[in-house]
Design a protein around this motif. Sequence first.
Motif, PDB file in Angstrom:
ATOM      1  N   ARG A  19     -20.997   2.646  -0.059  1.00 46.32           N
ATOM      2  CA  ARG A  19     -21.502   1.743   0.295  1.00 46.32           C
ATOM      3  C   ARG A  19     -22.367   1.120   0.820  1.00 46.32           C
ATOM      4  N   GLY A  20     -23.724   1.534   0.954  1.00 47.74           N
ATOM      5  CA  GLY A  20     -24.869   1.416   1.270  1.00 47.74           C
ATOM      6  C   GLY A  20     -25.150   0.835   2.827  1.00 47.74           C
ATOM      7  N   GLU A  21     -24.292   0.887   3.113  1.00 49.20           N
ATOM      8  CA  GLU A  21     -24.387   1.336   5.056  1.00 49.20           C
ATOM      9  C   GLU A  21     -25.367   1.579   5.402  1.00 49.20           C
ATOM     10  N   SER A  22     -26.355   1.972   6.487  1.00 48.02           N
ATOM     11  CA  SER A  22     -27.022   2.582   6.759  1.00 48.02           C
ATOM     12  C   SER A  22     -26.896   3.770   7.734  1.00 48.02           C
ATOM     13  N   ARG A  26     -31.764   6.831   3.289  1.00 46.96           N
ATOM     14  CA  ARG A  26     -31.927   6.465   1.907  1.00 46.96           C
ATOM     15  C   ARG A  26     -30.811   5.386   1.752  1.00 46.96           C
ATOM     16  N   THR A  27     -30.764   4.689   1.282  1.00 42.48           N
ATOM     17  CA  THR A  27     -29.257   3.825   0.633  1.00 42.48           C
ATOM     18  C   THR A  27     -28.628   4.065  -0.218  1.00 42.48           C
ATOM     19  N   GLY A  28     -27.065   3.969  -0.403  1.00 40.97           N
ATOM     20  CA  GLY A  28     -26.505   4.424  -1.428  1.00 40.97           C
ATOM     21  C   GLY A  28     -26.397   6.169  -1.749  1.00 40.97           C
ATOM     22  N   TRP A 120     -20.696   3.606  -6.155  1.00 40.54           N
ATOM     23  CA  TRP A 120     -21.156   2.379  -4.912  1.00 40.54           C
ATOM     24  C   TRP A 120     -20.274   1.528  -5.973  1.00 40.54           C
ATOM     25  N   ALA A 124     -17.795  -0.495  -3.646  1.00 44.57           N
ATOM     26  CA  ALA A 124     -18.245  -1.856  -3.257  1.00 44.57           C
ATOM     27  C   ALA A 124     -17.059  -2.177  -3.626  1.00 44.57           C
TER      28      ALA A 124
END
Length: 240
Positions: A19-22, A26-28, A120, A124
């Motif tokens: 989901r791209g949460e930190s 890295r992201t993703g 992804w 999302a």
Amino acid sequence: MPLSATEKRIRELLIRVARGESVARRTGRISYKEVWEHIHPDIKWGQGHTWDVVEWITHISAVELQNGRPPLNEIVTPTNKLVPKDPWGNAVQGIKGHLKKLSGISAPYKDHEEAQKACWRYWANHSDGGPSSDEIALNETEVEEGYRQDRQSSFIKRNRKIIDAAKKRDRFRCQACGFFLEVDGRPLIDCHHKIPLRHSSGVRVTKVSDLVCLCPTCHRIAHSRAYPLSVKEIRRCRGL
Ligand SMILES: [Zn+2]
Ligand SMILES: [Zn+2]
């Protein structure tokens, strides 16, 4: 083939990454080492652990495929690579072939890149983890653990300075719902550790950015899942 408690936790972690949460550097994408450190913060990482991680994430992905979801192992890569080390594809060494052997399902992606994009895109658009909440009955004590730890006086004592700093930064206000209340001149607010410090009684928090202020209700909601809900997810959960 049910997931083990560890695999359930890793799956939640990978969904957050997708989901791209930190939660990773890295992201993703997340590295084998980072997965290991989330799961075993007390056991030092070594190359040999790569195989433990690979075994967990392939098992998780086989179950994902059986449930019509993309294989989450595809977002776990070496730190310096964009895709997993082993080739995609049906050959003996190929991940696709291996997953098919485990799950009976042939993943409909032509390469690593396509499989990653599918992860992804899927996560999302699926906020609740799809059928996972029914499918994955979480171990109660495991879910409770993080909440207890955040509230334990020993934890608070050890991290007093940094907790005070986080409370000041957040102005003693819940960062999910905005709640603020003083009782006898003392603000009623919890300090929540965003990354669970499991099985690590001696841990000292070192970064204010790892902490966030939550009211008692939002804090409870945060710990309704083994891997705590993010502030964004708490808001969504409360319809805010
Ligand atoms: Zn709140
Ligand atoms: Zn907490």
